[in-house]
Design a protein around this motif. Sequence first.
Motif, PDB file in Angstrom:
ATOM      1  N   LEU A 328      45.185 -34.153  31.924  1.00 55.03           N
ATOM      2  CA  LEU A 328      44.368 -33.789  33.356  1.00 55.03           C
ATOM      3  C   LEU A 328      45.027 -33.957  34.499  1.00 55.03           C
ATOM      4  CD1 LEU A 328      40.822 -33.488  33.293  1.00 55.03           C
ATOM      5  CD2 LEU A 328      42.765 -31.403  32.601  1.00 55.03           C
ATOM      6  N   ARG A 329      46.199 -34.890  35.120  1.00 61.05           N
ATOM      7  CA  ARG A 329      46.437 -34.694  36.248  1.00 61.05           C
ATOM      8  C   ARG A 329      48.125 -34.016  36.655  1.00 61.05           C
ATOM      9  NH1 ARG A 329      46.133 -41.268  36.480  1.00 61.05           N
ATOM     10  NH2 ARG A 329      46.508 -40.913  34.300  1.00 61.05           N
ATOM     11  N   VAL A 330      48.572 -33.753  35.379  1.00 58.46           N
ATOM     12  CA  VAL A 330      49.900 -33.498  35.688  1.00 58.46           C
ATOM     13  C   VAL A 330      49.629 -31.935  35.441  1.00 58.46           C
ATOM     14  CG1 VAL A 330      51.932 -33.317  33.178  1.00 58.46           C
ATOM     15  CG2 VAL A 330      51.149 -34.680  33.449  1.00 58.46           C
ATOM     16  N   LEU A 331      48.757 -31.124  34.648  1.00 54.37           N
ATOM     17  CA  LEU A 331      47.982 -30.503  34.756  1.00 54.37           C
ATOM     18  C   LEU A 331      48.289 -29.565  35.962  1.00 54.37           C
ATOM     19  CD1 LEU A 331      45.919 -29.783  31.014  1.00 54.37           C
ATOM     20  CD2 LEU A 331      49.028 -29.256  32.090  1.00 54.37           C
ATOM     21  N   ASP A 332      47.024 -30.625  36.744  1.00 57.70           N
ATOM     22  CA  ASP A 332      46.489 -30.679  38.409  1.00 57.70           C
ATOM     23  C   ASP A 332      48.028 -30.059  39.109  1.00 57.70           C
ATOM     24  OD1 ASP A 332      44.506 -30.289  40.196  1.00 57.70           O
ATOM     25  OD2 ASP A 332      45.516 -32.047  41.416  1.00 57.70           O
ATOM     26  N   GLY A 333      49.318 -31.129  38.855  1.00 59.29           N
ATOM     27  CA  GLY A 333      49.826 -31.003  39.815  1.00 59.29           C
ATOM     28  C   GLY A 333      50.830 -29.767  39.419  1.00 59.29           C
ATOM     29  N   ILE A 334      50.839 -29.583  38.905  1.00 51.42           N
ATOM     30  CA  ILE A 334      51.539 -28.514  38.069  1.00 51.42           C
ATOM     31  C   ILE A 334      50.745 -26.743  39.321  1.00 51.42           C
ATOM     32  CG2 ILE A 334      51.903 -26.329  37.167  1.00 51.42           C
ATOM     33  CD1 ILE A 334      52.296 -28.569  34.547  1.00 51.42           C
ATOM     34  N   GLN A 335      49.336 -27.378  39.466  1.00 53.35           N
ATOM     35  CA  GLN A 335      48.744 -25.981  39.351  1.00 53.35           C
ATOM     36  C   GLN A 335      49.034 -26.598  41.195  1.00 53.35           C
ATOM     37  OE1 GLN A 335      44.794 -25.428  39.507  1.00 53.35           O
ATOM     38  NE2 GLN A 335      44.371 -25.246  41.452  1.00 53.35           N
ATOM     39  N   ARG A 336      49.376 -27.556  41.816  1.00 57.35           N
ATOM     40  CA  ARG A 336      49.621 -28.155  43.049  1.00 57.35           C
ATOM     41  C   ARG A 336      50.639 -27.106  43.496  1.00 57.35           C
ATOM     42  NH1 ARG A 336      45.690 -31.473  45.962  1.00 57.35           N
ATOM     43  NH2 ARG A 336      43.732 -32.035  43.939  1.00 57.35           N
ATOM     44  N   ARG A 337      51.745 -27.315  43.259  1.00 57.24           N
ATOM     45  CA  ARG A 337      52.795 -27.226  43.412  1.00 57.24           C
ATOM     46  C   ARG A 337      53.474 -25.616  43.613  1.00 57.24           C
ATOM     47  NH1 ARG A 337      57.763 -29.402  43.974  1.00 57.24           N
ATOM     48  NH2 ARG A 337      59.432 -27.454  43.295  1.00 57.24           N
ATOM     49  N   ARG A 338      52.522 -24.672  42.362  1.00 58.30           N
ATOM     50  CA  ARG A 338      52.548 -23.328  42.240  1.00 58.30           C
ATOM     51  C   ARG A 338      51.283 -22.437  43.116  1.00 58.30           C
ATOM     52  NH1 ARG A 338      56.775 -22.129  42.770  1.00 58.30           N
ATOM     53  NH2 ARG A 338      56.105 -20.141  42.297  1.00 58.30           N
ATOM     54  N   LEU A 339      50.750 -23.267  43.153  1.00 57.75           N
ATOM     55  CA  LEU A 339      49.580 -22.500  43.656  1.00 57.75           C
ATOM     56  C   LEU A 339      49.611 -21.745  45.553  1.00 57.75           C
ATOM     57  CD1 LEU A 339      46.155 -20.808  43.973  1.00 57.75           C
ATOM     58  CD2 LEU A 339      45.370 -22.813  44.055  1.00 57.75           C
ATOM     59  N   PRO A 340      49.761 -23.177  46.407  1.00 56.67           N
ATOM     60  CA  PRO A 340      50.737 -22.688  47.289  1.00 56.67           C
ATOM     61  C   PRO A 340      51.562 -21.342  47.525  1.00 56.67           C
ATOM     62  CG  PRO A 340      50.342 -24.949  47.303  1.00 56.67           C
ATOM     63  CD  PRO A 340      50.498 -25.014  45.990  1.00 56.67           C
ATOM     64  N   PRO A 341      52.242 -21.620  46.737  1.00 53.61           N
ATOM     65  CA  PRO A 341      53.965 -20.321  47.276  1.00 53.61           C
ATOM     66  C   PRO A 341      52.953 -19.358  46.604  1.00 53.61           C
ATOM     67  CG  PRO A 341      54.780 -21.612  45.261  1.00 53.61           C
ATOM     68  CD  PRO A 341      53.268 -22.271  46.398  1.00 53.61           C
ATOM     69  N   VAL A 342      52.377 -18.809  45.433  1.00 57.27           N
ATOM     70  CA  VAL A 342      51.679 -18.507  45.002  1.00 57.27           C
ATOM     71  C   VAL A 342      50.202 -17.324  46.117  1.00 57.27           C
ATOM     72  CG1 VAL A 342      49.720 -16.889  43.050  1.00 57.27           C
ATOM     73  CG2 VAL A 342      51.899 -18.493  42.285  1.00 57.27           C
ATOM     74  N   ALA A 343      49.857 -18.258  46.270  1.00 56.59           N
ATOM     75  CA  ALA A 343      49.015 -17.208  47.365  1.00 56.59           C
ATOM     76  C   ALA A 343      49.469 -16.945  48.735  1.00 56.59           C
ATOM     77  CB  ALA A 343      48.175 -18.648  47.753  1.00 56.59           C
ATOM     78  N   ALA A 344      49.858 -17.624  49.546  1.00 57.41           N
ATOM     79  CA  ALA A 344      51.319 -17.628  50.254  1.00 57.41           C
ATOM     80  C   ALA A 344      52.017 -15.792  50.160  1.00 57.41           C
ATOM     81  CB  ALA A 344      52.840 -18.194  51.033  1.00 57.41           C
ATOM     82  N   MET A 345      52.735 -15.651  48.933  1.00 58.40           N
ATOM     83  CA  MET A 345      53.004 -14.435  48.512  1.00 58.40           C
ATOM     84  C   MET A 345      51.800 -12.882  48.554  1.00 58.40           C
ATOM     85  SD  MET A 345      55.399 -12.276  48.922  1.00 58.40           S
ATOM     86  CE  MET A 345      57.252 -13.406  48.916  1.00 58.40           C
ATOM     87  N   GLN A 346      51.123 -13.582  48.202  1.00 52.81           N
ATOM     88  CA  GLN A 346      49.888 -12.438  47.945  1.00 52.81           C
ATOM     89  C   GLN A 346      49.265 -12.412  49.063  1.00 52.81           C
ATOM     90  OE1 GLN A 346      47.253 -14.780  44.438  1.00 52.81           O
ATOM     91  NE2 GLN A 346      47.904 -13.518  43.243  1.00 52.81           N
ATOM     92  N   ARG A 347      48.982 -13.092  49.995  1.00 50.31           N
ATOM     93  CA  ARG A 347      48.965 -13.023  51.285  1.00 50.31           C
ATOM     94  C   ARG A 347      49.846 -11.911  51.871  1.00 50.31           C
ATOM     95  NH1 ARG A 347      46.956 -18.068  51.146  1.00 50.31           N
ATOM     96  NH2 ARG A 347      48.960 -18.878  52.428  1.00 50.31           N
TER      97      ARG A 347
END
Length: 406
Positions: A328-347
Amino acid sequence: MDVLQADCVISGGGPAGVMLGLLLARNGLDVVVLEKHADFFRDFRGDTIHPSTIGVLGELGLRDRFLGLPHTSVRTLDAVVSGTRLHPVDFARLGPPDDFLVLAPQWDFLSFLAGEAAQYPGFRLLMETTATGLTWADGAVTGVTARGPDGELTIAATLTVAADGRDSALREAAALRPRRFGVPIDVLWFRVPKPADPPPSTLAYLRHGSMVITIDRGDYYQTGLIIAKGGIDQLKAAGLDAFRRAVEAAAPFLHESLATIDDWEQVKLLSVQIDRLDRWYRRGFLAIGDAAHAMSPAFGVGVNYAVQDAVAAANALVAPLRAGEVDLRVLDGIQRRRLPPVAAMQRIQLAAHRGIARPGGPEGLPDPLPPAVRTALAAGTPLLQQVTARVIGRGLRPESVAPELR
């Protein structure tokens, strides 16, 4: 019922799914990609391949072959506002070699990636095959059930990836619910032939309360008219003449071309939405691309953020998939890497829809633009270009294929 085994099963043959499948198969893993349609030919999908994606293809040794396909290359994204041509985005500021944007039908891009992936023995692409549900054991996802041309089948896999779009069935089956952000627009997409004397390549025209997008596809434009959310019924009631007038108000050079639109069947509605998951994963399960975050068409970044998701996922997943277990830590790491740029671009996209890419365009837009406004815009353009080239062309966290995966 047939049962297939794989290291990874991916539902969805879009940019995220096919790119991830290619990267995993290149690195010796067994991958099954499910695509519900018989081919990739879907019109009015994202056609913009940004410098970030061209760079990824270069890292994989595929850049020149991809650029050998029919395409249009542009270094600037222009907008004509009340008759004044502006150059808000100039990819040349990124420096060579990936200092341009490619306009190419998405079906060509996907067919190219799938063809490259097919060279690896571990890659299987099942067309006309729809994932119908998830299989579970001890609270973990263990694969999918699917329906294909030959009937029902099950694919058992160490990891199941939902890349099946903004209406993801597997995301729903995993009980992951997206947060939705209100967007005030829809887009009406249609094709018109290029006029005999076309203007320079232009992304958007804003004038007289209309906003029109034009994407150059060689001998025709893929064209979009921005309308108010849910406004298609009102426009249809006014008739095709009103529709053509709305387009022509912003882009008068299309007057003769618009005569080819003589039936509403030629006009397709894209219901624009922006949403994202707060959690992208379960044990044995990961969502990427539109299944994790639906992007607006603003700035045309959707394909490229999907590809970046795939690259980040592959970088993290190859080693654990080879070992036969994804923590699960691997999957969480993928989200932690990709979520910030996605959320910023959506804003950024939401801000654009409030101010510019909205029904009628910016409020109070003078026509023509006063000389003082034109002068101010010209003075501010170089600084704007420095920012937009990187934010749009590269992305807010560009991804690079790990050297050991190339």
